[in-house]
Design a protein around this motif. Structure first.
Motif, short mmCIF file in Angstrom:
data_model
loop_
_atom_site.label_atom_id
_atom_site.label_comp_id
_atom_site.label_asym_id
_atom_site.label_seq_id
_atom_site.Cartn_x
_atom_site.Cartn_y
_atom_site.Cartn_z
N LEU A 84 0.84 -1.20 0.00
CA LEU A 84 0.00 0.00 0.00
C LEU A 84 0.88 1.25 0.00
CD1 LEU A 84 -2.79 1.35 0.17
CD2 LEU A 84 -2.58 1.20 2.66
N LEU A 85 1.90 1.27 0.83
CA LEU A 85 2.82 2.40 0.86
C LEU A 85 3.57 2.54 -0.47
CD1 LEU A 85 4.26 2.03 4.47
CD2 LEU A 85 2.58 3.71 3.65
N LEU A 86 3.97 1.42 -1.03
CA LEU A 86 4.64 1.44 -2.33
C LEU A 86 3.71 1.98 -3.42
CD1 LEU A 86 7.21 0.69 -3.91
CD2 LEU A 86 6.20 -1.57 -4.27
N ALA A 87 2.45 1.58 -3.39
CA ALA A 87 1.47 2.08 -4.36
C ALA A 87 1.27 3.59 -4.21
CB ALA A 87 0.14 1.36 -4.20
N LEU A 88 1.24 4.07 -2.98
CA LEU A 88 1.10 5.52 -2.75
C LEU A 88 2.31 6.27 -3.30
CD1 LEU A 88 -0.42 5.63 0.84
CD2 LEU A 88 -1.53 6.31 -1.30
N LEU A 89 3.51 5.73 -3.07
CA LEU A 89 4.71 6.35 -3.62
C LEU A 89 4.68 6.37 -5.15
CD1 LEU A 89 7.70 5.08 -1.46
CD2 LEU A 89 7.02 7.44 -1.84
N LEU A 90 4.28 5.26 -5.75
CA LEU A 90 4.19 5.20 -7.21
C LEU A 90 3.16 6.19 -7.74
CD1 LEU A 90 4.46 1.39 -7.98
CD2 LEU A 90 6.06 3.18 -8.62
N TYR A 91 2.05 6.35 -7.02
CA TYR A 91 1.03 7.29 -7.45
C TYR A 91 1.55 8.73 -7.36
CZ TYR A 91 -3.31 9.85 -7.88
OH TYR A 91 -4.27 10.73 -8.30
N ILE A 92 2.24 9.04 -6.29
CA ILE A 92 2.74 10.40 -6.10
C ILE A 92 3.81 10.74 -7.14
CG2 ILE A 92 4.08 11.88 -4.54
CD1 ILE A 92 2.61 10.41 -2.21
N PHE A 93 4.70 9.80 -7.42
CA PHE A 93 5.80 10.04 -8.35
C PHE A 93 5.58 9.39 -9.71
CE2 PHE A 93 7.75 10.39 -4.11
CZ PHE A 93 8.24 11.68 -4.20
N ARG A 94 4.35 9.15 -10.11
CA ARG A 94 4.05 8.42 -11.35
C ARG A 94 4.61 9.12 -12.58
NH1 ARG A 94 -0.49 10.85 -9.55
NH2 ARG A 94 -1.63 12.20 -10.97
N LYS A 95 4.59 10.45 -12.63
CA LYS A 95 5.11 11.15 -13.81
C LYS A 95 6.63 11.02 -13.90
CE LYS A 95 1.43 14.43 -14.47
NZ LYS A 95 1.01 15.84 -14.47
N GLN A 96 7.32 11.18 -12.77
CA GLN A 96 8.78 11.09 -12.77
C GLN A 96 9.28 9.68 -13.00
OE1 GLN A 96 9.08 12.89 -8.84
NE2 GLN A 96 10.60 14.31 -9.68
N TRP A 97 8.63 8.70 -12.38
CA TRP A 97 9.15 7.33 -12.40
C TRP A 97 8.61 6.48 -13.53
CZ3 TRP A 97 8.52 6.00 -6.49
CH2 TRP A 97 9.44 6.76 -5.76
N ILE A 98 7.40 6.80 -14.05
CA ILE A 98 6.80 5.93 -15.05
C ILE A 98 6.52 6.67 -16.36
CG2 ILE A 98 4.84 4.43 -15.59
CD1 ILE A 98 4.64 3.92 -12.55
N LYS A 99 5.71 7.72 -16.30
CA LYS A 99 5.26 8.40 -17.52
C LYS A 99 6.42 8.98 -18.32
CE LYS A 99 2.02 11.89 -19.17
NZ LYS A 99 2.90 12.48 -20.13
N ASN A 100 7.25 9.78 -17.70
CA ASN A 100 8.35 10.42 -18.42
C ASN A 100 9.36 9.42 -18.98
OD1 ASN A 100 7.18 12.91 -18.00
ND2 ASN A 100 8.47 13.42 -16.26
N PRO A 101 9.82 8.41 -18.22
CA PRO A 101 10.75 7.45 -18.81
C PRO A 101 10.16 6.65 -19.98
CG PRO A 101 10.88 7.33 -16.43
CD PRO A 101 9.72 8.22 -16.76
#
Length: 114
Positions: A84-101
Motif C-alpha cells: 500500500l505504501l509502495l502504491a502511494l509512492l508510485l502514485y505520487i511520483f508516477r510522472k517522474q518514475w513511469i510516464k516520463n521514462p
C-alpha cells in the motif's frame, strides 16, 4: 516535340522518386514500430518473470514474518501495508518514475537513426 519528351521524362522520374520516397518512409515506420514492440515484448517477459519471483518471495516473507509475530496472517497484513505504501509512492511520483521514462523511451526509439 522534344520539349514534350523531356517534360514527360521529368514527370515520370518525379513520380518514381515520390513512390520510392513513400515506400522508404513506410519501411522506416515499420522498422521503428517493430523495434519498439520487440523491445517492449522483451521487457514484458522479464517483468513477468520478476513478478513471479517477487510473488514467491513475498509469500515466504509473509509466512516468516507471521511466524515471528505469532499468527501467519499477520505477516500477510505487514506485506499488504508495505505494498500500500509502495502504491502511494508510485502514485505520487508516477510522472517522474513511469510516464516520463516511458515517453522518453518511445521518443528515442522513434527518432533513432540507423
Amino acid at each position: 516535340m522534344e520539349n514534350n519528351s523531356a517534360i514527360e521524362k521529368l514527370i515520370e522520374r518525379a513520380e518514381a522518386y515520390a513512390k520510392t520516397s513513400l515506400e522508404l518512409y513506410k519501411y522506416n515506420a515499420i522498422d521503428k514500430s517493430a523495434d519498439i514492440f520487440s523491445t517492449l515484448a522483451v521487457r514484458l517477459a522479464i517483468t513477468v518473470v520478476l513478478i513471479m519471483f517477487s510473488l514467491m518471495i513475498n509469500i515466504g516473507l509473509a509466512l516468516w514474518i507471521g511466524e515471528i509475530l505469532g499468527k501467519a496472517y499477520y505477516g500477510f497484513f505487514v506485506i499488504a501495508v508495505f505494498y500500500l505504501l509502495l502504491a502511494l509512492l508510485l502514485y505520487i511520483f508516477r510522472k517522474q518514475w513511469i510516464k516520463n521514462p516511458v515517453s522518453n523511451f518511445i521518443i528515442v526509439k522513434t527518432l533513432k537513426e540507423d
